[in-house]
Design an enzyme around this catalytic site. Structure first.
Site, PDB file in Angstrom:
ATOM      1  N   GLY A 174       0.850  -1.188   0.000  1.00  0.00           N
ATOM      2  CA  GLY A 174       0.000   0.000   0.000  1.00  0.00           C
ATOM      3  C   GLY A 174       0.881   1.231   0.000  1.00  0.00           C
ATOM      4  O   GLY A 174       2.114   1.135   0.063  1.00  0.00           O
ATOM      5  N   ALA A 231       2.207   5.136   1.351  1.00  0.00           N
ATOM      6  CA  ALA A 231       2.682   5.667   2.629  1.00  0.00           C
ATOM      7  C   ALA A 231       1.493   6.032   3.512  1.00  0.00           C
ATOM      8  O   ALA A 231       0.515   6.607   3.046  1.00  0.00           O
ATOM      9  CB  ALA A 231       3.556   6.904   2.385  1.00  0.00           C
ATOM     10  N   LYS A 258      -0.665  -0.105   6.324  1.00  0.00           N
ATOM     11  CA  LYS A 258      -0.058  -1.408   6.026  1.00  0.00           C
ATOM     12  C   LYS A 258       0.495  -2.087   7.271  1.00  0.00           C
ATOM     13  O   LYS A 258       0.194  -3.246   7.537  1.00  0.00           O
ATOM     14  CB  LYS A 258       1.119  -1.296   5.038  1.00  0.00           C
ATOM     15  CG  LYS A 258       0.939  -0.542   3.822  1.00  0.00           C
ATOM     16  CD  LYS A 258       2.214  -0.497   2.995  1.00  0.00           C
ATOM     17  CE  LYS A 258       3.305   0.327   3.600  1.00  0.00           C
ATOM     18  NZ  LYS A 258       3.051   1.753   3.729  1.00  0.00           N
ATOM     19  N   ALA A 304      14.816  -0.717   9.175  1.00  0.00           N
ATOM     20  CA  ALA A 304      15.156   0.713   9.217  1.00  0.00           C
ATOM     21  C   ALA A 304      16.457   0.953   9.968  1.00  0.00           C
ATOM     22  O   ALA A 304      16.744   0.303  10.969  1.00  0.00           O
ATOM     23  CB  ALA A 304      14.025   1.504   9.865  1.00  0.00           C
ATOM     24  N   HIS A 356       6.865   2.818  15.812  1.00  0.00           N
ATOM     25  CA  HIS A 356       6.640   1.417  15.440  1.00  0.00           C
ATOM     26  C   HIS A 356       6.871   0.489  16.625  1.00  0.00           C
ATOM     27  O   HIS A 356       6.092  -0.449  16.841  1.00  0.00           O
ATOM     28  CB  HIS A 356       7.547   1.016  14.267  1.00  0.00           C
ATOM     29  CG  HIS A 356       6.966   1.315  12.932  1.00  0.00           C
ATOM     30  ND1 HIS A 356       6.073   0.488  12.302  1.00  0.00           N
ATOM     31  CD2 HIS A 356       7.146   2.363  12.102  1.00  0.00           C
ATOM     32  CE1 HIS A 356       5.725   1.006  11.142  1.00  0.00           C
ATOM     33  NE2 HIS A 356       6.364   2.149  10.993  1.00  0.00           N
ATOM     34  N   ASP A 377       9.217  -5.777   8.199  1.00  0.00           N
ATOM     35  CA  ASP A 377       8.731  -4.414   7.956  1.00  0.00           C
ATOM     36  C   ASP A 377       9.937  -3.484   7.847  1.00  0.00           C
ATOM     37  O   ASP A 377      10.552  -3.179   8.850  1.00  0.00           O
ATOM     38  CB  ASP A 377       7.810  -3.984   9.103  1.00  0.00           C
ATOM     39  CG  ASP A 377       6.963  -2.773   8.758  1.00  0.00           C
ATOM     40  OD1 ASP A 377       7.120  -2.213   7.655  1.00  0.00           O
ATOM     41  OD2 ASP A 377       6.144  -2.383   9.608  1.00  0.00           O
TER      42      ASP A 377
END
Length: 178
Positions: free
Chosen positions: A7, A9, A13, A33, A47, A77
């Site tokens: 999907g 930003a 998601k 990340a 997150h 992720d």
């Protein structure tokens, strides 16, 4: 079971992907990340706070299959950040990324994900993979940005082809497309 969630930003998601495991404690969150500035630090913190504390976190870009332990559920992720990191490592000094280098980057990203998913399948575990749908916007004006968009689009196609199910999340609403 391999599930791909894609999907735009801020489409929801990650929230949807995390909800697929509900209150399960037997989960490893594979975070791609890198904290490079205060803004990214805040994103990572957000997150971390959104997922259950009992989930184990594995951070990395390469050798993602090292995240596999005794847990039976995994959440990656996200592939978009993975692609960005690998692309930077392989092309950081380039002003324009040749099609040959784009293919090498694409193959390296897919290799990292495929190696992980192959081991997940081998153990009969589950994984949810989050990625961004980056081709639904304007055409980027910079050649490196266009190369990134193209690489990410092809990586997403390859992951979707090996996934058992694929969801597109738009405005917080997941739609199963495979």
């Amino acid at each position: 079971m391999i599930t791909l969630v894609t999907g735009g930003a801020r489409s929801g998601k990650s929230t949807f992907a995390e909800s697929l495991y509900g209150n399960d404690k037997d989960v490893v969150y594979i975070a791609t990340a890198k904290v490079i500035d205060d803004e990214m630090k805040e994103r990572v913190k957000h997150h971390q706070n959104s997922r259950p504390k009992q989930w184990r976190t594995y951070e990395g870009d390469y050798n993602l299959s090292k995240a596999i332990g005794n847990e039976k559920k995994y959440l990656l992720d996200c592939v978009t950040i993975l692609t960005s990191n690998i692309m930077y490592d392989m092309s950081k000094d380039e002003e324009k990324i040749s099609f040959e280098l784009q293919k090498l980057i694409e193959d390296k990203v897919f290799f990292e994900v495929k190696e992980l998913t192959d081991k997940i399948r081998e153990k009969n575990y589950d994984i949810v993979i989050v990625t961004n749908e980056v081709g639904d916007s304007i055409v980027p004006s910079h050649p490196v940005s266009r190369a990134f968009r193209d690489i990410q689009g092809r990586v997403n196609q390859r992951i979707a082809a090996v996934a058992d199910q694929v969801y597109l999340v738009c405005c917080g609403i997941p739609v199963k497309i495979k």
